[in-house]
Design a protein around this motif. Sequence first.
Motif, PDB file in Angstrom:
ATOM      1  N   PHE A  14       0.861  -1.177   0.000  1.00 50.94           N
ATOM      2  CA  PHE A  14       0.000   0.000   0.000  1.00 50.94           C
ATOM      3  C   PHE A  14       0.904   1.237   0.000  1.00 50.94           C
ATOM      4  N   PRO A  15       1.342   1.723  -1.163  1.00 50.22           N
ATOM      5  CA  PRO A  15       2.293   2.839  -1.212  1.00 50.22           C
ATOM      6  C   PRO A  15       1.861   4.044  -0.387  1.00 50.22           C
ATOM      7  N   GLY A  16       0.560   4.298  -0.315  1.00 47.91           N
ATOM      8  CA  GLY A  16       0.081   5.446   0.430  1.00 47.91           C
ATOM      9  C   GLY A  16       0.318   5.369   1.919  1.00 47.91           C
ATOM     10  N   LEU A  17       0.633   4.182   2.450  1.00 47.72           N
ATOM     11  CA  LEU A  17       0.886   4.019   3.883  1.00 47.72           C
ATOM     12  C   LEU A  17       2.351   4.224   4.250  1.00 47.72           C
ATOM     13  N   LEU A  18       3.224   4.281   3.254  1.00 43.51           N
ATOM     14  CA  LEU A  18       4.657   4.358   3.517  1.00 43.51           C
ATOM     15  C   LEU A  18       5.082   5.777   3.853  1.00 43.51           C
ATOM     16  N   SER A  19       6.103   5.887   4.696  1.00 36.93           N
ATOM     17  CA  SER A  19       6.710   7.192   4.945  1.00 36.93           C
ATOM     18  C   SER A  19       7.477   7.600   3.688  1.00 36.93           C
ATOM     19  N   ASP A  20       7.901   8.853   3.618  1.00 37.55           N
ATOM     20  CA  ASP A  20       8.632   9.322   2.438  1.00 37.55           C
ATOM     21  C   ASP A  20       9.897   8.500   2.213  1.00 37.55           C
ATOM     22  N   ALA A  21      10.636   8.215   3.303  1.00 40.32           N
ATOM     23  CA  ALA A  21      11.883   7.454   3.172  1.00 40.32           C
ATOM     24  C   ALA A  21      11.601   6.025   2.722  1.00 40.32           C
ATOM     25  N   GLU A  22      10.582   5.404   3.303  1.00 44.20           N
ATOM     26  CA  GLU A  22      10.220   4.034   2.920  1.00 44.20           C
ATOM     27  C   GLU A  22       9.806   3.983   1.460  1.00 44.20           C
ATOM     28  N   LEU A  23       9.045   4.975   1.034  1.00 48.08           N
ATOM     29  CA  LEU A  23       8.538   5.008  -0.340  1.00 48.08           C
ATOM     30  C   LEU A  23       9.680   5.106  -1.348  1.00 48.08           C
ATOM     31  N   ALA A  24      10.638   5.980  -1.070  1.00 47.98           N
ATOM     32  CA  ALA A  24      11.773   6.131  -1.975  1.00 47.98           C
ATOM     33  C   ALA A  24      12.586   4.844  -2.058  1.00 47.98           C
ATOM     34  N   GLU A  25      12.803   4.193  -0.919  1.00 51.40           N
ATOM     35  CA  GLU A  25      13.583   2.961  -0.916  1.00 51.40           C
ATOM     36  C   GLU A  25      12.831   1.835  -1.631  1.00 51.40           C
ATOM     37  N   ALA A  26      11.518   1.755  -1.411  1.00 52.60           N
ATOM     38  CA  ALA A  26      10.726   0.716  -2.076  1.00 52.60           C
ATOM     39  C   ALA A  26      10.738   0.903  -3.585  1.00 52.60           C
ATOM     40  N   CYS A  27      10.665   2.154  -4.028  1.00 53.28           N
ATOM     41  CA  CYS A  27      10.687   2.435  -5.468  1.00 53.28           C
ATOM     42  C   CYS A  27      12.011   1.986  -6.086  1.00 53.28           C
ATOM     43  N   LYS A  28      13.109   2.340  -5.434  1.00 50.60           N
ATOM     44  CA  LYS A  28      14.426   1.953  -5.954  1.00 50.60           C
ATOM     45  C   LYS A  28      14.603   0.442  -5.938  1.00 50.60           C
ATOM     46  N   ALA A  29      14.173  -0.201  -4.853  1.00 53.99           N
ATOM     47  CA  ALA A  29      14.327  -1.657  -4.745  1.00 53.99           C
ATOM     48  C   ALA A  29      13.535  -2.374  -5.831  1.00 53.99           C
ATOM     49  N   ALA A  30      12.296  -1.923  -6.080  1.00 51.90           N
ATOM     50  CA  ALA A  30      11.476  -2.563  -7.117  1.00 51.90           C
ATOM     51  C   ALA A  30      12.120  -2.407  -8.482  1.00 51.90           C
ATOM     52  N   GLY A  31      12.713  -1.230  -8.747  1.00 54.20           N
ATOM     53  CA  GLY A  31      13.400  -1.025 -10.026  1.00 54.20           C
ATOM     54  C   GLY A  31      14.616  -1.915 -10.158  1.00 54.20           C
ATOM     55  N   ASP A  32      15.381  -2.054  -9.075  1.00 49.74           N
ATOM     56  CA  ASP A  32      16.572  -2.909  -9.106  1.00 49.74           C
ATOM     57  C   ASP A  32      16.199  -4.369  -9.338  1.00 49.74           C
TER      58      ASP A  32
END
Length: 244
Positions: free
Chosen positions: A138-156
């Motif tokens: 649920f991206p909307g539940l993530l903090s800003d830092a969590e969201l940025a890390e999740a985005c990068k991890a999914a791309g990797d």
Amino acid sequence: MAAANPSVAVHPATQQAETDLDRQLTQGAHQIVTDATGRRVDRASFPVGRVPAGTSLVQFWHLDFPMASQSVSYDDPVTQHLLQDMLAVRRLDAGGLTALLSRMRSSLTLAYGPARGGMMAAMLMARAHQAIERPDDFPGLLSDAELAEACKAAGDVATGFKWGGWAVTAFAGAPSQAKKAVGATWAPSWLQSVAQALTKLSAWPVTLNVAFANRMMGMGQAYNERRRSLYRDELNRRNLVIPQ
């Protein structure tokens, strides 16, 4: 949430739990926990979930799917109130979560009866647990830092699947290259295992296994690219930098 029938006596402990739950939903519980990035944070610092424009609460919580045997709608005021409360679920301590789950059961069974209401409560309770155990769903539940890390991890991970498919095909077409990859320090363990298996197969099984492997790699790439797209959209909504 006020009791539906004021004439029914409310146990003091239950009333206290409800009061504390309402406080935690707005203020959060002061409890040090580990967030999705592995950092220690105060639970009260987790944001209340943000529902994107054009998305309903039902869609946000992944409840917009057809039910084969029940005509169930989550659009009534009682359920919408509960779905709204759930946006703050990561801010709750164990007592607050228990009180929220109890609120779900009592509210929905009172409104719809034990069968239909119980089924609806079970779905909401499952989503609440999912939000705590896998907030990245649920991206909307993530903090800003969590969201940025999740985005990068999914791309990797998506890139890893992409190159993994290429490597499997290359090894299958050149057995000597597959042998070189076995035990190579640069190759991840899963790729070494695939290369090892390919060196032991005849041409016909190799063709079948490569087709299957490429299909799996493609599915993994597509899945993680979809997740990255969701995270990127949420980053854009918050006017945050997209990680490269």
